[in-house]
Design an enzyme around this catalytic site. Structure first.
Site, mmCIF file in Angstrom:
data_model
loop_
_atom_site.group_PDB
_atom_site.id
_atom_site.type_symbol
_atom_site.label_atom_id
_atom_site.label_comp_id
_atom_site.label_asym_id
_atom_site.label_seq_id
_atom_site.Cartn_x
_atom_site.Cartn_y
_atom_site.Cartn_z
ATOM 1 N N TRP A 272 -3.641 -1.822 -1.462
ATOM 2 C CA TRP A 272 -3.631 -3.092 -2.189
ATOM 3 C C TRP A 272 -4.145 -4.112 -1.171
ATOM 4 C CZ3 TRP A 272 0.901 -5.051 -5.704
ATOM 5 C CH2 TRP A 272 0.520 -6.247 -6.329
ATOM 6 N N LYS B 25 18.776 -15.240 -17.552
ATOM 7 C CA LYS B 25 19.010 -13.831 -17.174
ATOM 8 C C LYS B 25 20.176 -13.265 -17.961
ATOM 9 C CE LYS B 25 16.253 -12.969 -15.640
ATOM 10 N NZ LYS B 25 14.986 -13.433 -15.248
ATOM 11 N N ARG C 267 1.712 1.154 -5.900
ATOM 12 C CA ARG C 267 1.768 0.257 -4.742
ATOM 13 C C ARG C 267 0.401 -0.376 -4.438
ATOM 14 N NH1 ARG C 267 6.400 1.000 -1.774
ATOM 15 N NH2 ARG C 267 5.416 0.122 0.074
ATOM 16 N N CYS D 154 0.878 -1.166 0.000
ATOM 17 C CA CYS D 154 0.000 0.000 0.000
ATOM 18 C C CYS D 154 0.917 1.218 0.000
ATOM 19 C CB CYS D 154 -0.843 0.055 1.264
ATOM 20 S SG CYS D 154 -1.877 -1.389 1.483
ATOM 21 N N LYS E 165 7.675 -6.946 -21.808
ATOM 22 C CA LYS E 165 7.399 -7.351 -20.428
ATOM 23 C C LYS E 165 6.209 -8.305 -20.351
ATOM 24 C CE LYS E 165 8.202 -7.337 -16.073
ATOM 25 N NZ LYS E 165 9.310 -8.211 -15.675
ATOM 26 N N GLU F 15 17.786 -20.605 -14.711
ATOM 27 C CA GLU F 15 17.302 -19.227 -14.587
ATOM 28 C C GLU F 15 18.459 -18.227 -14.760
ATOM 29 O OE1 GLU F 15 14.778 -17.521 -14.771
ATOM 30 O OE2 GLU F 15 15.180 -15.657 -13.714
ATOM 31 N N HIS G 211 28.401 -36.070 -21.165
ATOM 32 C CA HIS G 211 27.635 -36.741 -22.221
ATOM 33 C C HIS G 211 27.547 -35.879 -23.478
ATOM 34 C CE1 HIS G 211 26.666 -39.970 -19.496
ATOM 35 N NE2 HIS G 211 26.398 -39.057 -18.584
ATOM 36 N N GLU H 178 19.350 -12.807 -21.805
ATOM 37 C CA GLU H 178 18.382 -11.791 -22.213
ATOM 38 C C GLU H 178 18.907 -10.370 -22.055
ATOM 39 O OE1 GLU H 178 14.590 -11.846 -20.117
ATOM 40 O OE2 GLU H 178 15.550 -12.645 -18.351
ATOM 41 N N ASN I 122 0.565 0.750 6.128
ATOM 42 C CA ASN I 122 1.069 -0.113 5.058
ATOM 43 C C ASN I 122 1.781 -1.274 5.731
ATOM 44 O OD1 ASN I 122 2.305 -1.229 2.769
ATOM 45 N ND2 ASN I 122 4.049 0.141 2.944
ATOM 46 N N GLY I 123 1.419 -2.497 5.355
ATOM 47 C CA GLY I 123 2.059 -3.666 5.964
ATOM 48 C C GLY I 123 0.994 -4.672 6.357
#
Ligand code: F6R
Length: 612
Positions: free
Chosen positions: A74, A491, A27, A2, A607, A487, A510, A494, A100-101
């Site tokens: 939020w 990264k 937020r 938030c 995105k 991953e 192998h 890209e 907020n939290g």
């Protein structure tokens, strides 16, 4: 997440508050509201929906108060509604609070206050705060410092995370703010002070800031700010002068969104864990309940996603199998949707997507539903297409991810998938309590462990600077470390345009070892003690062929053959991917910077991939 804003000075507060909220809408935007002190009372204006809707509220333009607090929400506890919007008042309407939290122990506090005669109008965790302040205020009514004392006593009862602002009509010249594990800054003006969740929200009003630390409480008047710790001992704080332009302000001072988002991971993880996980309690999600009857029918789990989100799934396959004893397959959405997977009403499908809009993942979800599977969406964007389509919904609370290369969404997805696996195991009683308790304890320590990695980035930059001109790199690992290798390799390609590949370390001989020659860079990930010696011997094989090696490990490896060993904290093996990826995100970032590339907007990528 938030966003909160506050103002205390001589100007009309409401336009300043709304302006600040508009900058914090990233937020959350489920609801917005503000309170100002008007003629010996607190006036609250709030509603469901976006900040701009505040302009339509009756009487908003008549507010003249020069002290006010505001919030954009939020939703975490309680649906988006006017009732659940902030600010919240105590029963006597003396104190107004924005927060907020997440207050983890709000059930207990609510029970305590209910027994004392308080009642609650919202479903939020926040509403306990103004009432708790009122309770302590009345208990210390004869104390000259009772406003400050009441806020500090209330804060010490709160478990979880909070950044709060408090005003009271009894103290029209003051505001109190406090923080723990949620952001809060104070911008100092000329006979006025501004408060916000981040600097950009109030940068047009002030360039001098106090950055609050966890446990700080501040008492503000228009021309003064006093800081205290939780025992109300006064603290000294230095003002920081911030010389940012508009673009660096949005990046909170970081050079790029990607770097900012890498650094936001401790907060993103903490907020994703939120109130689902408390000490010594079972994992519990507010909006996702599945019964033993429904879950015990499940004999197959699919985790379906694309790119980095799919890698988060890979990092959690063994977690589901180990904890829930259910066969789990991770699938690429664009493959899953065309390969006629075996799906029926004993299948549980989890769809993971940062944007919640990826076309292949959405199509795979629709297919799973058609074949009778129960579906759960894990997304980062409230109301996204994937979240609307699924039977059940959970959100990572990573906040907006702007950089195309996904970082904080990945680690938050692993956290949330792990919480789902623990929750299933607790419902099914499929795993020993000791194992689950150890995992839960470790999960709560992860944000701090990520922070400790982020404090030691120089060696990663040094190694990146020494190899950024290379054309090929290889990432090797076994078990969980192999998933991270995949991953990390994605990264790197890209954002640096360097060709890279990832291999299960045992597969090297192998075939791929044919590619290793003098000067090739090989990155090894070693976090599983039971596989350490095997991984080391695979890496020795590449050293013999002339490779340069960079090792990310939590083990005590004393081997001078490696060019660089980067140590990360130890953790439960099921969580190791969350820590080992962080230095490798930074490695990709520093290589891209050294090559002078646009880190945030790599070529050919978008995105949100809403086409096949
Ligand atoms: C890589 C990256 C992509 C996304 C993929 C799925 O850094 O960001 O691989 O992970 O396009 O996107 P979402 O998670 O939005 O479904």
């Amino acid at each position: 997440m938030c966003g909160i804003v506050g103002y205390i000075g001589s100007k009309k507060a409401s336009p300043i508050l709304i302006n600040g909220l508009l900058k914090l809408e990233y937020r959350g935007y489920d609801s917005a509201g503000l309170s100002t002190i008007e003629n010996n009372s607190i006036c609250v204006k709030k509603n469901k929906g976006r900040v701009n809707n505040l302009y339509d509220l009756e009487g908003i333009n008549d507010l003249c108060g020069t002290v006010g607090i505001a919030h954009t929400r939020w939703a975490t506890h309680g649906k988006p509604s006017k009732q659940n919007s902030h600010p919240h008042l105590d029963n006597s309407k003396t104190f107004s609070v924005v927060h907020n939290g997440i207050i983890e122990n709000y059930h207990e506090l609510r029970e305590f206050l209910t027994k004392k005669g308080y009642h609650f109008l919202s479903e939020t965790d926040t509403e306990v705060i103004p009432n708790l302040i009122h309770y302590y205020f009345n208990k210390n009514i004869n104390d000259s410092n009772n406003f400050l004392k009441a806020v500090s006593l209330a804060c010490s009862d709160l478990k979880g995370s909070f950044a709060i602002e408090v005003i009271s009509y009894l103290f029209p010249n003051n505001m109190i703010v406090a923080k723990k594990d949620s952001p809060l800054v104070i911008g100092v003006g000329n006979n006025e002070n501004y408060i916000a969740s981040d600097i950009p929200a109030i940068l047009s009003y002030s360039k001098s800031f106090y950055l609050l630390e966890d446990g700080d409480i501040a008492l503000l008047s228009k021309n003064d700010v006093k800081f205290y710790n939780c025992s109300l001992e006064e603290l000294k704080k230095e003002i920081k002068n911030i010389d940012w332009n508009a673009s660096s302000a949005e990046k909170n001072g970081y050079e790029d969104y990607m770097l900012k988002e890498i650094h936001e991971q401790p907060t993103a993880i903490r907020e994703t864990i939120g109130a689902c996980l408390k000490d010594n309690e079972k994992v519990c999600f507010d909006d996702f309940n599945i019964s033993f009857k429904d879950l015990s029918k499940i004999n197959k789990i699919y985790i379906v996603a694309c790119g980095t989100a799919m890698h988060a799934g890979l990092a959690c396959k063994s977690t589901f199998e180990t904890l829930c004893k259910i066969d789990t397959t991770v699938d690429i959405a664009s493959e899953f949707r065309y390969r006629n997977p075996i799906i029926n009403n004993n299948t549980f499908c989890i769809f993971v997507s940062q944007s919640g809009e990826t076309a292949d993942t959405l199509a795979a979800l629709k297919l799973a539903k058609q074949h009778g599977a129960k579906t759960l969406a894990i997304t980062n964007v409230i109301g996204s297409s994937i979240s609307r389509e699924a039977d059940y919904n959970l959100y990572t609370h990573a906040g907006p991810e702007i950089a195309v290369a996904s970082t904080k969404a990945y680690t938050s997805q692993i956290v949330l998938l792990t919480l789902v696996a623990i929750c299933f195991a607790e419902i099914l009683n499929s795993c020993s309590e000791d194992i689950l308790n150890d995992l839960k304890k470790e999960l709560l320590l992860i944000p701090r462990k990520v922070s400790s990695i982020l404090k030691n980035i120089e060696p990663i930059k040094d190694f990146a600077d020494s190899v950024y001109k290379e054309h090929d790199m290889f990432f090797l690992g076994r078990g969980f470390d192999y998933n991270v290798a995949q991953e990390a390799s994605l990264k790197l390609k890209e954002i640096s345009y360097i060709h890279s590949d990832s291999y299960a370390a045992g597969e090297l001989k192998h075939g791929p070892i044919a590619l290793i020659e003098k000067g090739v860079t090989v990155i090894g990930i070693i976090t599983d003690p039971s596989l350490m010696l095997k991984s080391i011997s695979n890496l020795e094989e590449v050293i013999t062929r002339g490779a340069k090696t960079f090792i990310v490990t939590n083990q005590d490896i004393d081997n001078s053959d490696f060019n660089m060993i980067y140590k990360i904290p130890k953790t439960n093996i099921l969580l190791s991917s969350i820590l080992s990826i962080v230095p490798l995100q930074l490695f990709a970032y520093f290589i891209s910077k050294a090559k002078g590339l646009d880190v945030d907007k790599p070529r050919n990528l978008a995105k949100s991939v809403t086409v096949e």
